[in-house]
Design a protein around this motif. Sequence first.
Motif, mmCIF file in Angstrom:
data_model
loop_
_atom_site.group_PDB
_atom_site.id
_atom_site.type_symbol
_atom_site.label_atom_id
_atom_site.label_comp_id
_atom_site.label_asym_id
_atom_site.label_seq_id
_atom_site.Cartn_x
_atom_site.Cartn_y
_atom_site.Cartn_z
ATOM 1 N N ARG A 278 0.816 -1.208 0.000
ATOM 2 C CA ARG A 278 0.000 0.000 0.000
ATOM 3 C C ARG A 278 0.852 1.263 0.000
ATOM 4 N NH1 ARG A 278 -4.497 1.539 4.694
ATOM 5 N NH2 ARG A 278 -5.183 3.532 3.737
ATOM 6 N N TRP A 279 1.974 1.247 0.686
ATOM 7 C CA TRP A 279 2.812 2.447 0.830
ATOM 8 C C TRP A 279 4.034 2.406 -0.068
ATOM 9 C CZ3 TRP A 279 -0.048 5.741 3.248
ATOM 10 C CH2 TRP A 279 -0.944 5.315 4.228
ATOM 11 N N SER A 280 4.069 1.509 -1.013
ATOM 12 C CA SER A 280 5.242 1.400 -1.880
ATOM 13 C C SER A 280 5.221 2.478 -2.954
ATOM 14 C CB SER A 280 5.297 0.012 -2.521
ATOM 15 O OG SER A 280 4.159 -0.196 -3.349
ATOM 16 N N GLY A 281 6.424 2.842 -3.393
ATOM 17 C CA GLY A 281 6.518 3.860 -4.441
ATOM 18 C C GLY A 281 7.955 4.297 -4.633
ATOM 19 N N TRP A 282 8.171 5.221 -5.558
ATOM 20 C CA TRP A 282 9.523 5.659 -5.926
ATOM 21 C C TRP A 282 9.950 6.882 -5.118
ATOM 22 C CZ3 TRP A 282 12.824 2.898 -8.642
ATOM 23 C CH2 TRP A 282 12.322 1.882 -9.472
ATOM 24 N N MET A 283 11.217 6.842 -4.674
ATOM 25 C CA MET A 283 11.829 7.948 -3.958
ATOM 26 C C MET A 283 13.236 8.150 -4.514
ATOM 27 S SD MET A 283 10.619 7.144 -0.021
ATOM 28 C CE MET A 283 11.247 8.723 0.555
ATOM 29 N N TYR A 284 13.873 9.217 -4.099
ATOM 30 C CA TYR A 284 15.241 9.464 -4.548
ATOM 31 C C TYR A 284 16.064 10.028 -3.391
ATOM 32 C CZ TYR A 284 14.780 14.584 -4.733
ATOM 33 O OH TYR A 284 14.633 15.911 -4.407
ATOM 34 N N SER A 285 17.373 9.784 -3.484
ATOM 35 C CA SER A 285 18.296 10.310 -2.490
ATOM 36 C C SER A 285 19.482 10.941 -3.204
ATOM 37 C CB SER A 285 18.783 9.191 -1.561
ATOM 38 O OG SER A 285 19.559 8.248 -2.291
ATOM 39 N N VAL A 286 20.103 11.898 -2.520
ATOM 40 C CA VAL A 286 21.273 12.579 -3.058
ATOM 41 C C VAL A 286 22.381 12.495 -2.007
ATOM 42 C CG1 VAL A 286 22.216 14.739 -3.947
ATOM 43 C CG2 VAL A 286 19.840 14.138 -4.400
ATOM 44 N N ASN A 287 23.464 11.856 -2.393
ATOM 45 C CA ASN A 287 24.606 11.673 -1.483
ATOM 46 C C ASN A 287 24.173 10.963 -0.198
ATOM 47 O OD1 ASN A 287 26.180 13.110 -3.355
ATOM 48 N ND2 ASN A 287 25.679 15.066 -2.374
ATOM 49 N N GLY A 288 23.245 10.000 -0.337
ATOM 50 C CA GLY A 288 22.798 9.198 0.792
ATOM 51 C C GLY A 288 21.717 9.841 1.640
ATOM 52 N N LYS A 289 21.242 11.019 1.305
ATOM 53 C CA LYS A 289 20.209 11.702 2.069
ATOM 54 C C LYS A 289 18.988 11.955 1.186
ATOM 55 C CE LYS A 289 23.556 14.054 5.064
ATOM 56 N NZ LYS A 289 24.040 15.361 5.576
ATOM 57 N N VAL A 290 17.808 11.927 1.825
ATOM 58 C CA VAL A 290 16.565 12.143 1.098
ATOM 59 C C VAL A 290 16.185 13.623 1.203
ATOM 60 C CG1 VAL A 290 14.123 11.550 0.923
ATOM 61 C CG2 VAL A 290 15.794 9.792 1.572
ATOM 62 N N PRO A 291 16.199 14.364 0.099
ATOM 63 C CA PRO A 291 15.809 15.781 0.141
ATOM 64 C C PRO A 291 14.312 15.919 0.446
ATOM 65 C CG PRO A 291 17.095 15.296 -1.827
ATOM 66 C CD PRO A 291 16.703 13.986 -1.235
ATOM 67 N N MET A 292 13.994 16.922 1.214
ATOM 68 C CA MET A 292 12.594 17.162 1.560
ATOM 69 C C MET A 292 11.929 18.086 0.536
ATOM 70 S SD MET A 292 11.825 15.427 4.308
ATOM 71 C CE MET A 292 12.724 14.136 3.468
#
Length: 291
Positions: free
Chosen positions: A256-270
């Motif tokens: 239900r909560w699955s989906g695509w995300m991205y990170s930059v240099n190991g951190k997730v931008p808000m």
Amino acid sequence: MFDKYKKYRIIGVIVVIVAIAVLFAANIRIRSVRQYRSDANNLVQEQQSISDLLNSTTKDEVDNKESSATRDDGAGDDNNPSDDTDIMSEMFNNSSEQENEKDDTGNSDYDAGAGENVVVSDNVSINDDNSQSGGDSQNSSSTGGEDISKDDNSDSGSDKADKKPAIISCTIEIRCDEATAKKSSIDNPGIRELIPDSGIILGQISYSGYEGISAYDVLSAAANMNGISVDTKWTTQYGGVYVTAIAGLEEMMVGRWSGWMYSVNGKVPMKTASSYNVENGDAIVWYYYAP
């Protein structure tokens, strides 16, 4: 006896009354016919007046058109091609004479030569230092008495105008490790085919672009170069582009909560990927989140 005369009197009165009524009716009819004829004559005269007025107006319009056509013909005669040819020929001859005079004047000035300064393109100036006294003295520093100089700052303005943004480099990869870990528990075979066993959809590659590109720009370019589909939608909640699917693997296919995300240099931008400006040396990872 009196009764007998009385009856005659009554009859006589009746006859008189009838006669008067007949005369009165006849007079009314005669007057009606005369009035009708008079009205008819007036109507005919009015129609005739209107017809005469229309004829005179039409004639005036025709005369005006004829006079206008005559003026147009006169103007056309003024634009005779032969006259234009004569005028152009005369102008050409005058311009040729002026150019010849200029050439003669230029040659005489060059022959006279009194330290003449000639300016040519690219800010190059040629100084001809001939002798003022008829050629007795010459400039010993050059064989022809010519001094050529260039302005080194002539291109400084164009260099500033042509200055382009700096080029930056970064890396990007696309992974779905969490979806791969749950692949065996997925009942839908179509979804299982979308998930690679290695968990890697696109291995890490380098990408270079102009300064100011976003994380979504890098994803879109890298996916396009490698034949990978990317589906997006605009989100008003965060004011940017939201990635809903990569390589056919959509959100909520593995939970239900699955989906695509991205990170930059190991951190997730808000912030959304379209709002994040990539810096030189950034390592971008797109991953499928499946808790």
